[in-house]
Motif scaffolding. Structure first.
Motif, PDB file in Angstrom:
ATOM      1  N   THR A  65     -18.469   0.749 -11.026  1.00 24.75           N
ATOM      2  CA  THR A  65     -18.522   0.312 -12.424  1.00 24.75           C
ATOM      3  C   THR A  65     -17.694   1.221 -13.325  1.00 24.75           C
ATOM      4  N   THR A  66     -17.319   2.405 -12.838  1.00 25.03           N
ATOM      5  CA  THR A  66     -16.426   3.279 -13.613  1.00 25.03           C
ATOM      6  C   THR A  66     -14.974   2.832 -13.536  1.00 25.03           C
ATOM      7  N   GLU A  67     -14.691   1.850 -12.690  1.00 31.81           N
ATOM      8  CA  GLU A  67     -13.348   1.266 -12.580  1.00 31.81           C
ATOM      9  C   GLU A  67     -13.288  -0.121 -13.213  1.00 31.81           C
ATOM     10  N   TYR A  68     -14.306  -0.942 -12.899  1.00 36.26           N
ATOM     11  CA  TYR A  68     -14.275  -2.339 -13.325  1.00 36.26           C
ATOM     12  C   TYR A  68     -15.122  -2.625 -14.562  1.00 36.26           C
ATOM     13  N   GLY A  69     -16.185  -1.843 -14.760  1.00 38.65           N
ATOM     14  CA  GLY A  69     -17.210  -2.241 -15.714  1.00 38.65           C
ATOM     15  C   GLY A  69     -18.255  -3.083 -15.014  1.00 38.65           C
ATOM     16  N   SER A  70     -19.161  -3.694 -15.799  1.00 36.88           N
ATOM     17  CA  SER A  70     -20.244  -4.474 -15.225  1.00 36.88           C
ATOM     18  C   SER A  70     -20.568  -5.664 -16.116  1.00 36.88           C
ATOM     19  N   SER A  71     -20.876  -6.795 -15.480  1.00 33.52           N
ATOM     20  CA  SER A  71     -21.257  -7.994 -16.234  1.00 33.52           C
ATOM     21  C   SER A  71     -22.578  -7.796 -16.964  1.00 33.52           C
ATOM     22  N   GLU A  72     -23.337  -6.782 -16.604  1.00 35.58           N
ATOM     23  CA  GLU A  72     -24.588  -6.485 -17.300  1.00 35.58           C
ATOM     24  C   GLU A  72     -24.330  -5.941 -18.698  1.00 35.58           C
ATOM     25  N   ASN A  73     -23.128  -5.448 -18.918  1.00 35.40           N
ATOM     26  CA  ASN A  73     -22.751  -4.897 -20.216  1.00 35.40           C
ATOM     27  C   ASN A  73     -22.136  -6.017 -21.067  1.00 35.40           C
ATOM     28  N   PRO A  74     -22.771  -6.391 -22.160  1.00 34.38           N
ATOM     29  CA  PRO A  74     -22.240  -7.500 -22.980  1.00 34.38           C
ATOM     30  C   PRO A  74     -20.823  -7.259 -23.494  1.00 34.38           C
ATOM     31  N   ASP A  75     -20.425  -5.975 -23.621  1.00 38.16           N
ATOM     32  CA  ASP A  75     -19.067  -5.666 -24.077  1.00 38.16           C
ATOM     33  C   ASP A  75     -18.035  -5.880 -22.976  1.00 38.16           C
ATOM     34  N   GLN A  76     -18.472  -5.896 -21.726  1.00 35.30           N
ATOM     35  CA  GLN A  76     -17.543  -5.975 -20.600  1.00 35.30           C
ATOM     36  C   GLN A  76     -17.569  -7.335 -19.897  1.00 35.30           C
ATOM     37  N   PHE A  77     -18.605  -8.114 -20.162  1.00 33.38           N
ATOM     38  CA  PHE A  77     -18.764  -9.375 -19.426  1.00 33.38           C
ATOM     39  C   PHE A  77     -17.550 -10.287 -19.555  1.00 33.38           C
ATOM     40  N   ALA A  78     -17.052 -10.481 -20.763  1.00 29.11           N
ATOM     41  CA  ALA A  78     -16.032 -11.514 -20.999  1.00 29.11           C
ATOM     42  C   ALA A  78     -14.768 -11.270 -20.187  1.00 29.11           C
ATOM     43  N   TYR A  79     -14.278 -10.026 -20.163  1.00 30.18           N
ATOM     44  CA  TYR A  79     -13.025  -9.799 -19.436  1.00 30.18           C
ATOM     45  C   TYR A  79     -13.225  -9.849 -17.929  1.00 30.18           C
ATOM     46  N   ILE A  80     -14.418  -9.471 -17.440  1.00 28.68           N
ATOM     47  CA  ILE A  80     -14.671  -9.572 -15.999  1.00 28.68           C
ATOM     48  C   ILE A  80     -14.752 -11.034 -15.583  1.00 28.68           C
ATOM     49  N   ALA A  81     -15.493 -11.820 -16.356  1.00 31.14           N
ATOM     50  CA  ALA A  81     -15.650 -13.242 -16.035  1.00 31.14           C
ATOM     51  C   ALA A  81     -14.314 -13.978 -16.075  1.00 31.14           C
ATOM     52  N   LYS A  82     -13.400 -13.507 -16.893  1.00 30.11           N
ATOM     53  CA  LYS A  82     -12.118 -14.182 -17.039  1.00 30.11           C
ATOM     54  C   LYS A  82     -11.279 -14.106 -15.770  1.00 30.11           C
ATOM     55  N   TYR A  83     -11.402 -12.993 -15.006  1.00 30.47           N
ATOM     56  CA  TYR A  83     -10.575 -12.868 -13.800  1.00 30.47           C
ATOM     57  C   TYR A  83     -11.364 -12.947 -12.495  1.00 30.47           C
ATOM     58  N   SER A  84     -12.701 -12.858 -12.544  1.00 35.60           N
ATOM     59  CA  SER A  84     -13.488 -12.853 -11.310  1.00 35.60           C
ATOM     60  C   SER A  84     -13.156 -14.073 -10.459  1.00 35.60           C
ATOM     61  N   PRO A  85     -12.617 -13.902  -9.265  1.00 32.68           N
ATOM     62  CA  PRO A  85     -12.134 -15.053  -8.486  1.00 32.68           C
ATOM     63  C   PRO A  85     -13.200 -16.113  -8.219  1.00 32.68           C
TER      64      PRO A  85
END
Length: 710
Positions: free
Chosen positions: A609-629
């Motif tokens: 999570t120190t590289e990618y972030g986590s979907s549990e974090n509302p600040d990080q969810f949007a960008y992870i969801a955008k590329y998650s295959p």
């Protein structure tokens, strides 16, 4: 009667759905039946999003996360049968296995470790499935086998790996690993009696094992899932249940949790016990703690603590040298003092324009390896930072740092390239002379191939390097096959290292390309941070720009373009297939991260999570969801041929990623290309499977990619 009718209707519906899809056809000309029908069991999750309404995703294959469930095992069996149907039709596969065996089944040796003129190393003979641990007295002495590897198991999937040897060369530590798992048992071998001493640390993921100077016990750091690392002292002759806890749980009132890896080692002089606390992978912060072993009741004290930067420690006698990116993204070397604030530490080597990849202290000198456009530059310095020498590497390729001990004049370094197998050189620090210690044999005719470095421009204008290799005189008219691999993450530089798979590809007449994507350490921490967290898309954009460069310059075309990647590189493959399926004809996706909304719940995922972030974090969810295959598969898209590769032995990246992605892609694709899951029961993230198994796996991969780029 009603139940029978319902099942019949379901079967007709499934058959009809399968018939609506294009016939699955290999580029070799044969057809395949539809993939196995996989039941959907929808589970919906809702996520918090900063500045937006909650977002929900439905996961049809959540149940496949449970590796031991009967439904999952039945799924794996069915997919393996389907994949074997494909492999059985590849008439070229026996020839690929034969030529792959010629490249892989050669004598191989690891870099030696020296103790008082005796050299210890692992070596695997050409006809063996596993390597053994050897010693050699003198640079040119005879090799003596100490610990036999091939006899450890009947199937050849148990390996031994050299872990270290005491400063006096009397007691050796080695690990025993089953398959490709990360976990190992730790054993201890007495050099005088040539026998194990009977002590065994049970199988686990160890972050450091270091024997005490008096050889009465061993310090070790052991990782426990969902807990983290704890450091213990094990007194020889006592049960592990009696081991003394030295560090774990918390330090200075701060929690040491699951993401905090703790390394431990005894210094060369036996004076200090060093603890390296890595906060995440890659570490967003590294703390270094010390314990004075000459004082039994000495406390553990910080050398550096609480600074968000990376600090690597070399202890030279009782002096502390630090390689750090603190206030220096390309790294610098400082001389540290206990109890003195880092701002007051003396600078030995200031930051330069080229990133420092490694620093070592051998024979009274400091050796610094820098990367100049990804290629190594190795220089020699005094301990006060005065340059005294330069070690030249033979051409375009990957040169290593210097290995050895401060009190010994024996140093070792290596050179290899995409077209040159590894050579280890012995370096005499006193004379400054190098001589070849070992060259790995290979049937590959290096002189018939060429390797060059080029640069291309990414979407945002960033200049990115790439290595390209192939046979001399190979055509550039867009008709040749090309294989490209990449990684782009975790501050890992992708060097142009030797790889038998890539050698095989080039032997067949294909081009090979390796772009150095942002996210690595090729140009320091700035390069790494340019592709972390919300900037992860830069990795994928670099990748697509590399592909477009190769096509525009007629190395290949989309119909002849193969790509492969594993682990974080498997995430790259997932992004390639879901974002730009038009660019590639065939994809091998190994040990991949693919469901980025849930990766953090499995195995070592939380540490990343120190590289990618986590979907549990509302600040990080949007960008992870955008590329998650996994969440970006498009129904009805024309996807290229894909082989997912994973296995039960992967104890690092959970195989659930590939298990769930496979049926989702099979169901969505309308490209008419094979989408396969190659699921190994014993294979895993780490080395350790038998050479025979490796030959088969590599051959299956290369035959698939070569066939589907015809």
């Amino acid at each position: 009667m009603k139940k029978t009718l319902m099942l019949a209707c379901v079967a007709m519906s499934l058959t009809g759905a399968a018939q609506e899809k294009p016939v699955i056809t290999s580029r070799a000309g044969f057809t395949l039946p539809p993939p196995p029908v996989v039941e959907k069991k929808p589970v919906t999750d809702t996520y918090k999003v900063t500045g937006s309404a909650d977002v929900s995703y439905t996961d049809n294959y959540r149940y496949l996360e449970d590796a031991k469930a009967p439904a999952t095992r039945a799924f794996i069996d069915a997919q393996n049968v389907y994949t074997q149907q494909y492999l059985d039709k590849l008439t070229m596969l026996p020839r690929v296995r034969e030529s792959m065996a010629a490249l892989l089944k050669v004598d191989q040796m690891n870099m030696p470790t020296e103790r008082n003129g005796v050299y210890f190393f692992s070596r695997r003979k050409a006809d063996e499935n596993q390597g053994s641990i050897y010693m050699r007295k003198g640079l040119h002495g005879a090799d003596v086998k100490l610990i036999d590897g091939p006899s450890r198991s009947a199937d050849g999937n148990t390996s031994v790996n050299f872990m270290g040897v005491t400063e006096d060369g009397s007691l050796l530590t080695y690990g025993v690993r089953v398959g490709g798992a990360d976990e190992s048992e730790v054993h201890f071998f007495d050099l005088a009696t040539r026998k194990d001493v009977g002590e065994v640390l049970s199988s686990a993921r160890y972050y450091g094992v270091s024997i005490a100077k008096d050889k009465k016990g061993v310090y070790y750091s052991r990782f426990t899932p969902h807990v983290g690392c704890k450091v213990y002292f094990h007194a020889f002759g006592t049960p592990m249940t009696a081991d003394k806890l030295l560090l774990g749980g918390e330090y200075k009132g701060e929690k040491l949790g699951e993401i905090d890896g703790i390394g431990v080692r005894v210094t060369e002089n036996g004076h200090w016990l060093v603890f390296n606390i890595n906060r995440g992978v890659p570490a967003k912060r590294e703390d270094i703690l010390l314990k004075d072993l000459t004082k039994p009741d000495a406390p553990i004290v910080p050398l550096v603590y609480g600074i968000d930067a990376r600090f690597g420690l070399d202890v030279v006698g009782d002096e502390f040298f630090i390689d750090t990116d603190w206030k220096a993204p390309n790294h610098r070397v400082l001389k540290a003092e206990v109890g003195v604030a880092p701002d007051a530490w003396k600078t030995i080597l200031p930051e330069g324009k080229d990133v420092i990849e490694s620093v070592s202290f051998v024979g009274g000198r400091m050796f610094v390896l820098r990367l100049k456009d990804v290629m190594g530059d190795l220089r020699v310095y005094t301990l006060d930072g005065k340059e005294t020498g330069h070690i030249a590497f033979p051409g375009v390729g990957s040169g290593s740092g210097m290995a050895g001990r401060f009190k010994s004049d024996d140093g070792f370094y290596a050179f290899q390239s995409l077209i040159t197998p590894p050579t280890y050189f012995h370096y005499d620090v006193k004379s400054g002379k190098s001589e070849v210690f070992y060259t790995q044999p290979s049937p590959f005719q290096s002189g018939q191939y060429e390797l060059k470095e080029v640069f291309f421009t990414s979407k945002d204008g960033t200049r990115v390097p790439m290595f390209i290799a192939g046979k001399k005189g190979l055509k550039r008219d867009g008709t040749e096959r090309l294989l490209m691999t990449g990684y782009g993450g975790f501050a890992l530089a992708m060097r142009p290292d030797w790889n038998p798979e890539y050698a095989w590809w080039m032997e067949q007449g294909g081009w090979f390309a390796l772009p150095d994507l942002r996210g690595g350490n090729e140009y320091g921490e700035v390069w790494h941070k340019a592709a972390m967290f919300e900037h992860k898309q830069n990795v994928f954009d670099d990748w697509f720009a590399a592909a477009e460069y190769l096509i525009a310059n007629k190395y290949t075309s989309a119909e002849h373009f193969a790509i492969r990647g594993r682990s974080n590189g498997g995430l790259l493959m997932g992004a390639a297939m879901t974002q730009r399926p038009d660019l590639f004809a065939a994809i091998w996706c190994g040990y991949p991260l693919l469901d980025m909304l849930r990766y953090q719940y499995f195995l070592l995922g939380r540490t990343w999570t120190t590289e990618y972030g986590s979907s549990e974090n509302p600040d990080q969810f949007a960008y992870i969801a955008k590329y998650s295959p996994y969440q970006n598969i498009k129904q009805g898209a024309k996807y290229p041929a894909i082989m997912f590769f994973t296995g039960d032995g992967d104890t690092r990246v959970d195989p659930m990623n590939a298990r769930k992605m496979t049926p989702a892609m099979q169901e969505a694709s309308r490209g008419g290309r094979p989408i396969l899951l190659h699921y190994s029961i014993k294979g895993g993230h780490s080395a350790g499977v038998s050479m025979s198994q490796l030959v088969e796996d590599y051959a299956d991969e290369m035959a698939f990619l070569w066939t589907e780029t015809k």
